[in-house]
Design an enzyme around this catalytic site. Structure first.
Site, PDB file in Angstrom:
ATOM      1  N   ARG A  56       0.780  -1.260   0.000  1.00 42.71           N
ATOM      2  CA  ARG A  56       0.000   0.000   0.000  1.00 42.71           C
ATOM      3  C   ARG A  56       0.802   1.295   0.000  1.00 42.71           C
ATOM      4  NH1 ARG A  56      -3.753  -2.915  -1.945  1.00 42.71           N
ATOM      5  NH2 ARG A  56      -5.145  -3.977  -0.518  1.00 42.71           N
ATOM      6  N   HIS A 173      -3.462 -11.942 -13.140  1.00 37.83           N
ATOM      7  CA  HIS A 173      -4.707 -12.020 -12.358  1.00 37.83           C
ATOM      8  C   HIS A 173      -5.772 -12.482 -13.344  1.00 37.83           C
ATOM      9  CE1 HIS A 173      -7.520 -10.131  -9.218  1.00 37.83           C
ATOM     10  NE2 HIS A 173      -8.278 -10.729 -10.110  1.00 37.83           N
ATOM     11  N   ASP A 300      -1.344 -12.970  -1.051  1.00 42.39           N
ATOM     12  CA  ASP A 300      -2.260 -11.893  -1.477  1.00 42.39           C
ATOM     13  C   ASP A 300      -2.679 -11.061  -0.259  1.00 42.39           C
ATOM     14  OD1 ASP A 300      -3.742 -10.196  -3.023  1.00 42.39           O
ATOM     15  OD2 ASP A 300      -5.200 -11.682  -3.683  1.00 42.39           O
ATOM     16  N   PHE A 318     -12.015  -5.252  -1.792  1.00 38.86           N
ATOM     17  CA  PHE A 318     -11.634  -6.668  -1.878  1.00 38.86           C
ATOM     18  C   PHE A 318     -10.337  -6.911  -1.123  1.00 38.86           C
ATOM     19  CE2 PHE A 318     -13.970  -6.111  -5.893  1.00 38.86           C
ATOM     20  CZ  PHE A 318     -14.807  -7.222  -5.852  1.00 38.86           C
TER      21      PHE A 318
HETATM   22  O1  DOR Z   1      -8.764  -9.186  -2.943  1.00 38.34           O
HETATM   23  C1  DOR Z   1      -7.909  -8.599  -3.584  1.00 38.34           C
HETATM   24  N1  DOR Z   1      -7.327  -7.481  -3.120  1.00 38.34           N
HETATM   25  N2  DOR Z   1      -7.557  -9.066  -4.775  1.00 38.34           N
HETATM   26  C2  DOR Z   1      -6.757  -8.386  -5.588  1.00 38.34           C
HETATM   27  O2  DOR Z   1      -6.486  -8.867  -6.646  1.00 38.34           O
HETATM   28  C3  DOR Z   1      -6.257  -7.054  -5.217  1.00 38.34           C
HETATM   29  C4  DOR Z   1      -6.199  -6.927  -3.772  1.00 38.34           C
HETATM   30  C5  DOR Z   1      -5.990  -5.514  -3.304  1.00 38.34           C
HETATM   31  O3  DOR Z   1      -5.163  -4.799  -3.831  1.00 38.34           O
HETATM   32  O4  DOR Z   1      -6.685  -5.132  -2.346  1.00 38.34           O
END
Ligand code: DOR
Length: 421
Positions: A56, A173, A300, A318
């Site tokens: 991040r 992806h 991930d 997500f």
């Molecule tokens: O759940 C996910 N979060 N899948 C992804 O491919 C990206 C990731 C994110 O950057 O938060």
């Protein structure tokens, strides 16, 4: 600083001592070590390598920073993480990649290897500065638009041709955006129908896996499939590997254990992309990891601030945390997987896929990246105890098997007795 680790079960087998000299290398003896770690009953593995971490920074330092994510990685037993490119700005230039590399070095707890974007701004159209990133001091080898699929076949073909020149790999992806609506937020199936949530069918992943293994065959280049989540993808991978196509794949800890049923409470903690799938997919993924069809476990790790996650399910971000719990989840999901196999899927194979030298081995002469694990400890996960800045932890309240006790990165203890050193 010299180090002696006594009595560790090396790769879960024979008890032995490990020695680290003052250049951080594993050697056969050090006469009077500066520090001794009593590892009686602990399993020693090579420091773990994560092919897929979201740190991040830059851009969303409220959710995670390179330092906080490095802490979480060390606590999870990691020695190296590949930092995904979907930051703000995107890692699509050599300068951006160098910044990630250098912030990782400053943090000094794990090697932070930048992943470069495949396309400028992750927009899926023009290739990013792949060659400049590869030739920079960051020596980028893994390229991914993760979070988005490189869905234009022509762009994917060009990217594969380009990275071949310097031994790079495209981590895809796999998710055909035309097979689901823009608000898809879970697996399309019985549960999504019942809950009234728009979903992605498994085939949206499988068609891209199939297409990309054929593009890898056509270009003679190397493709890696990120977070494989369906039995159908496993079938395609098994076929492709049998043909000798240069494809590798990873699975996340959460896809090895969590299923779509968890969505019945509409808790956005369980919203992730690719989505949690039904039991039969989880079963196929476990088998594929055990038999080598899937090469690696990758977290991930996707930290999100509260204000991005605490929304109605369809609107929430997500992703879920993963670094601190990955090893314990793998042990819990696959209790019969041998330690040597865990070392392969969580360290040696990911290091090889990423082209990271000096990781993945406990052989004499290797850099001393070591994780010491209490094999049969049971730990109930408390999201409040995490060193990540985020709390979107799907394992909260679950009891998992095994505990990372000590982590050594480049000969330096980063985690001692389960706490940051
Ligand atoms: O759940 C996910 N979060 N899948 C992804 O491919 C990206 C990731 C994110 O950057 O938060």
């Amino acid at each position: 600083m010299t180090l002696k680790i006594t009595g560790a079960l090396v790769l879960g087998e024979q008890a032995g001592d490990l020695y680290v000299d003052d250049s951080g290398v594993l050697v056969d003896e050090v006469l009077s070590p500066d520090e001794t770690i009593d590892a009686d009953g602990l399993v020693a593995l090579p420091g773990l390598v994560d092919l897929h971490t979201h740190l991040r920074e830059p851009g969303r330092e409220d959710a995670e920073t390179i330092l906080s994510g490095s802490r979480a990685a060390a606590m999870g037993g990691y020695a190296a993480v590949l930092a995904m490119a979907n930051t703000s700005p995107v890692t699509d230039t050599a300068e951006a990649a160098l910044r990630v590399l250098d912030l990782g070095r400053e943090a000094g707890l794990v090697h932070v290897q930048p992943v470069g974007a495949v396309t400028r701004g992750l927009a899926g159209e023009e290739l990013a500065e792949l060659g400049l990133m590869a030739r920079s001091r960051a020596a980028v080898r893994v390229f991914s638009d993760d979070g988005r699929c490189v869905h234009d076949a022509r762009v994917m073909r060009r990217a594969l041709e380009y990275v071949k020149a310097f031994g790079g790999v495209v981590s895809q992806h796999a998710q055909d955006p035309t097979l689901a609506g823009p608000s898809a937020c879970c697996h399309e199936g019985e549960v999504s129908g019942r809950l009234g949530l728009p979903g992605w069918p498994g085939v949206a992943e499988e068609v891209i896996v199939a297409r990309d293994v054929m593009l890898a065959r056509h270009t003679g280049s190397r493709v890696h499939i990120a977070h494989v989540s369906t039995a159908g993808s496993v079938e395609v991978l098994r076929w492709a590997k049998a043909q000798g196509i240069d494809v590798t794949a990873e699975v996340t800890p959460h896809h090895l254990m969590l299923t779509t049923d968890l969505l019945t409470g509409y808790d956005p903690t369980f919203k992730v992309n690719p989505p949690l799938r039904p039991d039969e997919d989880v079963e196929a993924l476990r088998e594929a990891l055990a038999d080598g069809t899937i090469d690696a476990v990758a977290t991930d790790h996707a930290p999100h601030a509260r204000h991005d996650k605490e929304h109605a399910f369809v609107d929430a971000a997500f992703g879920m945390l993963g670094l601190e719990t990955a090893l314990a989840v793998v042990r819990t999901a696959l209790p019969d997987l041998a330690w040597a196999d865990i070392a392969r899927v969580m360290s040696a194979a990911p290091a090889q896929i990423a082209g990271l030298e000096g990781f993945g081995s406990l052989d004499l002469g290797s850099t001393a990246h070591v994780v010491l694990v209490e094999p049969d400890a049971t730990v109930t996960v408390d999201r409040g105890a995490s060193v990540s800045l985020s709390r979107n932890n799907p394992w909260h309240g679950r009891t998992l098997r095994s505990r990372v006790v000590h982590t050594v990165y480049g000969g330096r203890v980063t985690v001692r007795d389960g706490a940051l050193a």
